[in-house]
Design a protein around this motif. Structure first.
Motif, mmCIF file in Angstrom:
data_model
loop_
_atom_site.group_PDB
_atom_site.id
_atom_site.type_symbol
_atom_site.label_atom_id
_atom_site.label_comp_id
_atom_site.label_asym_id
_atom_site.label_seq_id
_atom_site.Cartn_x
_atom_site.Cartn_y
_atom_site.Cartn_z
ATOM 1 N N HIS A 1 -44.321 -1.077 -7.919
ATOM 2 C CA HIS A 1 -43.970 -1.543 -6.772
ATOM 3 C C HIS A 1 -43.665 -3.079 -6.681
ATOM 4 O O HIS A 1 -42.727 -3.854 -6.668
ATOM 5 C CB HIS A 1 -44.669 -1.839 -5.403
ATOM 6 C CG HIS A 1 -45.957 -2.342 -5.325
ATOM 7 N ND1 HIS A 1 -46.977 -1.847 -6.060
ATOM 8 C CD2 HIS A 1 -46.208 -3.523 -5.468
ATOM 9 C CE1 HIS A 1 -48.292 -2.892 -5.709
ATOM 10 N NE2 HIS A 1 -48.234 -4.068 -5.499
ATOM 11 N N TYR A 2 -44.202 -3.699 -8.113
ATOM 12 C CA TYR A 2 -43.590 -5.589 -8.375
ATOM 13 C C TYR A 2 -42.776 -5.665 -9.757
ATOM 14 O O TYR A 2 -42.483 -6.527 -9.924
ATOM 15 C CB TYR A 2 -45.173 -5.785 -8.406
ATOM 16 C CG TYR A 2 -44.734 -7.387 -8.701
ATOM 17 C CD1 TYR A 2 -45.118 -8.542 -7.022
ATOM 18 C CD2 TYR A 2 -45.072 -8.403 -9.787
ATOM 19 C CE1 TYR A 2 -44.777 -9.843 -7.306
ATOM 20 C CE2 TYR A 2 -44.994 -9.192 -9.627
ATOM 21 C CZ TYR A 2 -44.823 -10.193 -8.811
ATOM 22 O OH TYR A 2 -44.810 -11.524 -9.119
ATOM 23 N N SER B 1 -47.614 0.389 -16.145
ATOM 24 C CA SER B 1 -48.392 0.819 -15.178
ATOM 25 C C SER B 1 -49.363 0.467 -15.607
ATOM 26 O O SER B 1 -50.892 0.182 -14.415
ATOM 27 C CB SER B 1 -47.918 1.765 -13.910
ATOM 28 O OG SER B 1 -48.250 2.746 -15.024
ATOM 29 N N VAL C 1 -48.432 -4.471 -14.577
ATOM 30 C CA VAL C 1 -47.371 -5.102 -13.564
ATOM 31 C C VAL C 1 -47.428 -3.833 -12.654
ATOM 32 O O VAL C 1 -47.293 -2.067 -13.029
ATOM 33 C CB VAL C 1 -46.173 -5.067 -14.371
ATOM 34 C CG1 VAL C 1 -45.282 -5.357 -12.652
ATOM 35 C CG2 VAL C 1 -46.121 -6.195 -14.930
ATOM 36 N N GLN D 1 -40.115 -12.371 -15.542
ATOM 37 C CA GLN D 1 -42.073 -12.283 -16.148
ATOM 38 C C GLN D 1 -41.285 -11.322 -17.648
ATOM 39 O O GLN D 1 -43.125 -11.293 -17.975
ATOM 40 C CB GLN D 1 -42.549 -12.343 -15.627
ATOM 41 C CG GLN D 1 -42.625 -13.477 -14.031
ATOM 42 C CD GLN D 1 -43.393 -13.132 -12.554
ATOM 43 O OE1 GLN D 1 -44.031 -11.650 -12.453
ATOM 44 N NE2 GLN D 1 -43.945 -13.150 -12.027
ATOM 45 N N ILE E 1 -39.532 -7.706 -9.171
ATOM 46 C CA ILE E 1 -39.755 -9.005 -9.002
ATOM 47 C C ILE E 1 -39.972 -9.436 -9.967
ATOM 48 O O ILE E 1 -39.592 -10.503 -10.898
ATOM 49 C CB ILE E 1 -41.115 -8.812 -7.985
ATOM 50 C CG1 ILE E 1 -40.617 -9.170 -6.429
ATOM 51 C CG2 ILE E 1 -41.363 -11.020 -7.790
ATOM 52 C CD1 ILE E 1 -41.711 -8.923 -5.703
ATOM 53 N N ALA E 2 -41.009 -8.597 -11.079
ATOM 54 C CA ALA E 2 -41.094 -9.423 -11.962
ATOM 55 C C ALA E 2 -39.964 -9.114 -13.170
ATOM 56 O O ALA E 2 -40.064 -10.485 -14.115
ATOM 57 C CB ALA E 2 -42.635 -8.209 -12.335
ATOM 58 N N LYS F 1 -37.730 -12.651 -11.789
ATOM 59 C CA LYS F 1 -38.569 -14.135 -12.357
ATOM 60 C C LYS F 1 -39.155 -14.145 -13.582
ATOM 61 O O LYS F 1 -39.194 -15.263 -14.077
ATOM 62 C CB LYS F 1 -40.127 -13.654 -11.975
ATOM 63 C CG LYS F 1 -39.625 -14.053 -9.659
ATOM 64 C CD LYS F 1 -41.360 -14.013 -9.058
ATOM 65 C CE LYS F 1 -41.093 -13.829 -8.184
ATOM 66 N NZ LYS F 1 -42.862 -14.572 -7.259
#
Length: 356
Positions: free
Chosen positions: A213-214, A181, A210, A223, A217-218, A221
């Motif tokens: 909350h993301y 974070s 990052v 990432q 998704i990271a 994907k």
């Protein structure tokens, strides 16, 4: 006539009448003096009792009114994790209102992001991890820790990966991208120690910032390969099968570590002592409530972090000490020094505000 009657008669015959009369007068006067003394004593007692009752019946002296806070509305930055729960509880229960404060809660993505907002006046206080404050002050900033927030527990910080990842151990993180974070603070400190136990250094991995909350998704994907996560994101990710835990971070010398508190600029602290004291009292009241009513913190998590009710029960909560233990805080500072996050020794007594 009995023997006693004869004796009494003889005594009466031998005693002159005037002596009998004088004796009678003496007895009468003595009885009169005794009666008057008794009456005076009764009067004194009754008077004292009446005075006591009268004093007690008088209205109590009004307490001196507590001066109001210098600033009635304050803006407070918080990160939507389990660490900030006491602020939410104090808001929900109206504890800040009781102290004459209107608290406007603002979401921040990580403690370092709050520094510029505090310096610009956009925020008055903000959630922080202690290492972040030590780092900022080492480069010339003047921030103060004003309240304790959170003490970590097993499971409240962890390194996680996608369930399909081939990463099984800490050693497998070599040359991998790890989501964090922020690039500083307690998270990096704990991660540095974890990597060392796995035979790695920070130079062996690549950190990527990052927002919490993301992270799901990271990872989905591709990432990032792994992530340093906190609750409630650990539980949410684990229960909906978005993550797999590789290692608990808060173990060994990091067990039960004090991780989060509230900070403010030194100038604001000096100019708003009553405002700060009111905030501290309300926050401490919320922390004491949490210690006796754990459901209050789960209710706060449902509202603030939007955690589904069926998952809130499984969240790993630490504790919320109402008073900051300077010995424990010094432990954090010494760990930051040992792992070379800060360059110089830190005396935490110079960083903590009274009442924190």
């Amino acid at each position: 006539m009995t023997w006693l009657g004869e004796q009494l008669g003889r005594i009466a015959d031998d005693m002159p009448e005037r002596d009998l009369a004088a004796r009678a007068r003496e007895i009468h006067q003595r009885r009169r003096r005794n009666f008057m003394a008794l009456t005076a004593a009764v009067v004194v007692v009754v008077t004292v009792l009446a005075a006591t009752v009268a004093v007690r019946a008088l209205p109590a002296e009004p307490r001196a009114a507590t001066p109001p806070p210098e600033q009635s509305t304050i803006r407070v930055g918080v990160v939507p994790t389990v660490e900030s729960v006491p602020v939410v509880v104090a808001l929900n229960k109206g504890y800040f209102k009781e102290e004459g404060l209107t608290v406007e809660s603002r979401t921040i993505v990580a403690p370092p992001a709050a520094f510029s907002q505090i310096e610009s006046g956009a925020l008055d206080l903000a959630q922080t991890d202690y290492v972040t404050v030590f780092l900022a002050n080492e480069v010339g900033k003047k921030f103060k820790i004003v309240s304790s927030l959170y003490q970590a527990a097993p499971g409240s910080f962890a390194v996680a990966v996608n369930p399909k990842s081939k990463i099984k151990t800490v050693a497998d993180l070599k040359r991998k991208r790890i989501a964090v974070s922020s690039l500083a603070g307690i998270g990096q400190l704990a991660l540095t120690a974890l990597l060392k136990r796995g035979g790695l250094t920070m130079n062996d991995v690549r950190l990527t910032v990052v927002p919490d909350h993301y992270i799901f998704i990271a990872m989905a994907k591709g990432q990032v390969d792994a992530a340093l996560m906190t609750e409630p994101f650990i539980t949410v990710g684990r229960e909906i099968r978005h993550v797999r835990i590789v290692a608990d971070v808060m173990t060994q010398e990091f067990a039960n570590l004090y991780t989060a508190g509230m900070m403010a600029d030194d100038k604001w602290v000096r100019e708003h002592p009553r405002t700060l004291a009111a905030f501290q009292r309300a926050l401490a009241k919320a922390q004491r409530l949490i210690s006796t009513d754990p459901q209050s913190m789960r209710d706060a998590l449902l509202k603030f972090a939007k955690v589904p009710p069926n998952l809130a029960a499984g969240v790993a909560f630490g504790s919320y000490p109402a008073r900051l233990d300077l010995t424990e805080l010094q432990r954090v500072a010494d760990l930051a020094r040992a792992y070379k996050l800060v360059k110089h020794p830190v005396d935490v007594r110079n960083t903590v505000v009274k009442g924190g």
